[in-house]
Design an enzyme around this catalytic site. Sequence first.
Site, short mmCIF file in Angstrom:
data_model
loop_
_atom_site.label_atom_id
_atom_site.label_comp_id
_atom_site.label_asym_id
_atom_site.label_seq_id
_atom_site.Cartn_x
_atom_site.Cartn_y
_atom_site.Cartn_z
N ASN A 168 0.75 -1.18 -0.17
CA ASN A 168 0.03 -0.01 0.05
C ASN A 168 0.92 1.30 0.05
O ASN A 168 1.30 1.67 1.10
CB ASN A 168 -0.98 -0.05 1.36
CG ASN A 168 -1.97 -1.19 1.22
OD1 ASN A 168 -2.87 -1.07 0.51
ND2 ASN A 168 -1.62 -2.13 1.86
N GLU A 169 1.30 1.69 -1.17
CA GLU A 169 2.11 2.80 -1.45
C GLU A 169 1.18 4.21 -1.00
O GLU A 169 0.16 3.99 -0.90
CB GLU A 169 2.42 2.87 -2.87
CG GLU A 169 3.32 1.53 -3.36
CD GLU A 169 4.82 1.50 -2.59
OE1 GLU A 169 5.00 2.41 -1.82
OE2 GLU A 169 5.65 0.64 -3.29
#
Length: 277
Positions: A168-169
């Site tokens: 989850n950037e």
Amino acid sequence: MKSILDQSGPVDDVASAKVRLPVARFRDASEASKRVAREIAQLIRQRASENRRCVLGLATGSTPVRVYRELVRMHREENLSFFNVVTFNLDEYFPIKPESPQSYHRFMNENLFNHVDIIRSNVHIPSGTIPLENVSGYCRDYEDLILRSGGIDLQLLGIGRTGHIGFNEPGSTRDTLTRMVRLDSLTRKDAAKDFGDLDRVPLLAITMGVDTIMQSKRIRLLAFGEHKARIVQKALQNRMSSTLPASYLRQHPDMQYLVDGAAASCLPPSIFGTPLQ
Ligand code: F6R
């Protein structure tokens, strides 16, 4: 200073014997990893004694390797059985073949699953080989499987230098679920050493979402080394937002960071022993 954490290494995280505090600093990565491995083993055994399964959320990368090593040792030397364990891994590169040296399937087999008595059908790792058009249905099924297994009892996490958890950037919002994502350029740069060359690092991945992770009953995030110090400090002290997905973890009722001295080096001393808001 006294410790609630029942460990041999020095730790200065504890102000009260009753409150479980979110940041624990350990003498080194090995002490922190043993502490988490012990907690996981206790949970597995407790569930086994109740004839129930234990659902673990697992991470890859350099950070959790010592945890897996310790769990394998406990399996060999202390009769820790994985017979009742169900696992869900956070993520996988896309596309990637499971037998590829950089695949997280291979990583998990080599570091844990090949060495313990887990039932193979209880192991779940996002696939890096599904046809693109099936990805969204596949991701929905992954979420469903987690729910149907009773939810994740304990989620193990590392943290990327972008502030990612799973993949989850930055930009991943609080409500995200399992899905296909584009990897941040810093994450790809950090992965280049594994792939031999930046151009060989996949652009995409499948990852559990922030919300998937937040639904876990307990979360334990490990961070080791100086290169993690800035992001750990930001994740704990900056405003909570999607630009730093790990910051959302502060909302979780049973989350703990376990860090070594180097990863803790940007944190103010007051953080150890002060429950975060
Ligand atoms: C891996 C994962 C990532 C890593 C993070 C840290 O499954 O989800 O979020 O935990 O990139 O990687 P290392 O441990 O290699 O520094």
